[in-house]
Design a protein around this motif. Structure first.
Motif, short mmCIF file in Angstrom:
data_model
loop_
_atom_site.label_atom_id
_atom_site.label_comp_id
_atom_site.label_asym_id
_atom_site.label_seq_id
_atom_site.Cartn_x
_atom_site.Cartn_y
_atom_site.Cartn_z
N GLY A 53 96.80 -17.51 -30.82
CA GLY A 53 96.63 -17.06 -29.45
C GLY A 53 95.33 -16.33 -29.19
N THR A 54 94.25 -16.75 -29.84
CA THR A 54 92.94 -16.12 -29.65
C THR A 54 92.48 -16.26 -28.21
OG1 THR A 54 92.36 -16.69 -31.92
CG2 THR A 54 90.56 -16.09 -30.47
N LEU A 55 91.84 -15.22 -27.68
CA LEU A 55 91.30 -15.21 -26.31
C LEU A 55 92.35 -15.61 -25.28
CD1 LEU A 55 87.73 -16.77 -26.74
CD2 LEU A 55 88.37 -14.37 -26.55
N SER A 56 93.55 -15.09 -25.44
CA SER A 56 94.64 -15.30 -24.48
C SER A 56 95.05 -16.76 -24.35
CB SER A 56 94.25 -14.74 -23.10
OG SER A 56 93.97 -13.37 -23.17
N THR A 57 94.78 -17.57 -25.37
CA THR A 57 95.30 -18.93 -25.38
C THR A 57 96.76 -18.89 -25.80
OG1 THR A 57 94.57 -19.23 -27.66
CG2 THR A 57 93.04 -19.91 -25.92
N CYS A 58 97.42 -20.03 -25.74
CA CYS A 58 98.82 -20.09 -26.13
C CYS A 58 98.93 -20.14 -27.66
CB CYS A 58 99.48 -21.32 -25.53
SG CYS A 58 101.21 -21.54 -26.00
N PRO A 59 99.64 -19.20 -28.29
CA PRO A 59 99.83 -19.27 -29.74
C PRO A 59 100.64 -20.51 -30.13
CG PRO A 59 100.39 -17.09 -28.88
CD PRO A 59 100.27 -18.01 -27.70
N ALA A 60 100.31 -21.09 -31.26
CA ALA A 60 101.02 -22.30 -31.70
C ALA A 60 102.52 -22.05 -31.83
CB ALA A 60 100.45 -22.77 -33.04
N SER A 244 78.11 -18.14 -34.64
CA SER A 244 79.37 -18.39 -33.92
C SER A 244 79.64 -19.86 -33.63
CB SER A 244 79.38 -17.62 -32.60
OG SER A 244 78.38 -18.11 -31.73
N ALA A 245 78.61 -20.68 -33.52
CA ALA A 245 78.83 -22.09 -33.19
C ALA A 245 79.74 -22.73 -34.23
CB ALA A 245 77.51 -22.85 -33.12
N GLY A 246 80.71 -23.45 -33.77
CA GLY A 246 81.65 -24.09 -34.67
C GLY A 246 82.87 -23.25 -34.95
N LYS A 247 82.86 -21.97 -34.55
CA LYS A 247 84.02 -21.13 -34.75
C LYS A 247 85.00 -21.32 -33.59
CE LYS A 247 81.76 -17.69 -37.64
NZ LYS A 247 81.47 -16.25 -37.84
N GLU A 248 86.21 -20.79 -33.77
CA GLU A 248 87.26 -21.03 -32.78
C GLU A 248 86.88 -20.51 -31.40
OE1 GLU A 248 91.95 -20.76 -33.14
OE2 GLU A 248 91.10 -18.81 -32.64
N LYS A 249 86.28 -19.34 -31.31
CA LYS A 249 85.90 -18.78 -30.01
C LYS A 249 85.00 -19.74 -29.26
CE LYS A 249 83.50 -14.90 -27.84
NZ LYS A 249 82.81 -13.60 -28.06
N ASP A 250 84.00 -20.29 -29.94
CA ASP A 250 83.08 -21.23 -29.31
C ASP A 250 83.82 -22.50 -28.89
OD1 ASP A 250 79.91 -21.46 -29.07
OD2 ASP A 250 80.73 -23.45 -29.48
N TRP A 251 84.74 -22.95 -29.73
CA TRP A 251 85.53 -24.14 -29.41
C TRP A 251 86.38 -23.92 -28.16
CZ3 TRP A 251 90.93 -24.70 -29.43
CH2 TRP A 251 91.40 -26.02 -29.29
N ILE A 252 87.00 -22.76 -28.03
CA ILE A 252 87.81 -22.45 -26.86
C ILE A 252 86.95 -22.46 -25.60
CG2 ILE A 252 89.18 -20.67 -25.71
CD1 ILE A 252 90.08 -19.77 -28.54
N ILE A 253 85.80 -21.79 -25.66
CA ILE A 253 84.91 -21.72 -24.50
C ILE A 253 84.44 -23.12 -24.10
CG2 ILE A 253 82.63 -20.93 -23.73
CD1 ILE A 253 83.09 -18.44 -25.51
N GLY A 254 84.01 -23.91 -25.07
CA GLY A 254 83.53 -25.26 -24.77
C GLY A 254 84.62 -26.18 -24.27
N SER A 255 85.82 -26.08 -24.83
CA SER A 255 86.94 -26.93 -24.40
C SER A 255 87.28 -26.71 -22.94
CB SER A 255 88.17 -26.66 -25.27
OG SER A 255 87.93 -27.00 -26.61
N ASN A 256 87.07 -25.49 -22.48
CA ASN A 256 87.41 -25.16 -21.10
C ASN A 256 86.20 -25.14 -20.17
OD1 ASN A 256 90.46 -24.32 -20.98
ND2 ASN A 256 89.69 -23.50 -22.90
N GLY A 257 85.16 -25.86 -20.57
CA GLY A 257 84.01 -26.08 -19.69
C GLY A 257 82.94 -25.03 -19.74
N GLY A 258 82.99 -24.10 -20.69
CA GLY A 258 81.99 -23.05 -20.79
C GLY A 258 80.79 -23.47 -21.63
N MET A 259 79.84 -22.54 -21.76
CA MET A 259 78.60 -22.80 -22.50
C MET A 259 78.86 -22.75 -24.00
SD MET A 259 75.24 -23.27 -22.42
CE MET A 259 74.50 -22.62 -20.91
N ASP A 260 78.86 -23.92 -24.64
CA ASP A 260 79.02 -23.98 -26.09
C ASP A 260 77.75 -24.53 -26.70
OD1 ASP A 260 79.11 -26.64 -25.39
OD2 ASP A 260 81.04 -27.06 -26.32
N PHE A 261 77.77 -24.81 -28.00
CA PHE A 261 76.54 -25.25 -28.67
C PHE A 261 76.10 -26.63 -28.20
CE2 PHE A 261 80.15 -26.19 -31.43
CZ PHE A 261 79.95 -27.51 -31.82
#
Length: 301
Positions: A53-60, A244-261
């Motif tokens: 549940g990182t960054l207020s996502t749904c925990p598995a 940070s690129a490639g880490k979960e935080k970056d993946w969450i941001i990019g998956s939801n349309g934010g600025m990723d690598f």
């Protein structure tokens, strides 16, 4: 719960959905506002699922409990879960990964931080093959552990590939990566943890549709001056130094349309082609470029 409306239903729904979209940490309390608000934003709750549940996502675990409760039809999770991270560090989620992938078979973005030592690939690959992914972050040694025909369906729709494998610099590596990458017919973006310019040239020549090739580095060699960093004379190529690129935080941001690598690299390439990057031979992002502040190179000279 309070069910008395204060605004027209259309406006009220837009307010609550916007709040949930912009501030995902508010989703859980918003679910208890009223029955109608619960129905409006429940689909947002499960959109991005991560192990803890990182960054207020749904925990598995929340997703697993909901699936195993059998209180929702199969279509419920298929229609809602869009971005999924399965981790080898979450033992329970790993054990039910096949069921998780089968229940969420409309996932568009998948991150798998697991290898063949943690689970047998043949237990996951059949469920994985049913997906129509756009973005995949994984160890290719795991994906290709079975026969190519077994995993071929999932490869046909992937446009963005983040490769976790660290492969040694050798002709055998070039051949191995080539045999893997040609199985992705619509690939446009590739990220690799490597530093071999011959390998970069090989990939750029092999993948004609490729728009972005990123080589991720955790740090430059301490004796290397940036002016001497080699590159394959192709403006689709970007060196990237990042923590940070490639880490979960970056993946969450990019998956939801934010600025990723990947977006950072796209902007850099556009600026380079327009002559805004100086010198024109530079193939790395610097702080002064003001592109994705997490992806610049520090001056280590």
């Amino acid at each position: 719960m309070c069910d008395a409306p204060f605004f027209p239903p259309e406006l009220e729904r837009e307010i609550f959905e916007t709040a949930a979209e912009l501030y995902p940490e508010t989703i859980l309390p918003l679910l208890h506002v009223s029955r109608r608000v619960h129905d409006w934003i429940e689909w947002i709750q499960y959109r991005t699922v991560t192990p803890f549940g990182t960054l207020s996502t749904c925990p598995a675990q929340v997703l697993l409990d909901a699936i195993q409760s059998n209180l929702k039809p199969e279509s419920f999770f298929r229609d809602r879960v869009r971005h999924l991270h399965i981790s080898g560090f979450n033992r329970e989620a790993l054990e039910v990964a096949p069921k998780l992938l089968s229940a969420c078979n409309a996932v568009q973005t998948l991150r798998m931080t697991i290898d063949a030592d943690q689970i047998q690939p043949e237990l996951i690959l059949p469920a994985l093959a049913a997906l129509k992914l756009r973005r995949l972050s994984a160890y290719l040694k795991f994906i290709f552990a079975g026969s190519v025909p077994d995993c071929m369906p999932v490869l046909t729709s992937v446009t963005h590939l983040n490769i976790f494998d660290w492969l040694p610099s050798s002709p055998a590596t070039n051949d191995q990566l080539s045999s893997w990458l040609i199985q992705f017919p619509v690939l446009t973006h590739v990220t690799i943890r490597h530093d071999s310019v011959p390998l970069a040239r090989n990939i750029l020549g092999l993948c004609k549709n490729l728009q972005v090739l990123i080589f991720l580095q955790q740090e430059w060699h301490k004796h290397r001056k940036r002016e001497g960093i080699p590159w394959p004379e192709d403006d689709r190529f970007v060196w990237m130094l990042t923590k940070s690129a490639g880490k979960e935080k970056d993946w969450i941001i990019g998956s939801n349309g934010g600025m990723d690598f990947w977006i950072s690299a796209e902007i850099f390439i556009v600026k380079k082609r327009s002559g805004e990057i100086k010198p024109s031979s530079r193939c790395w992002i610097e702080r002064t470029d003001k592109i994705g502040c997490e992806y610049f190179t520090d001056d280590t000279r």
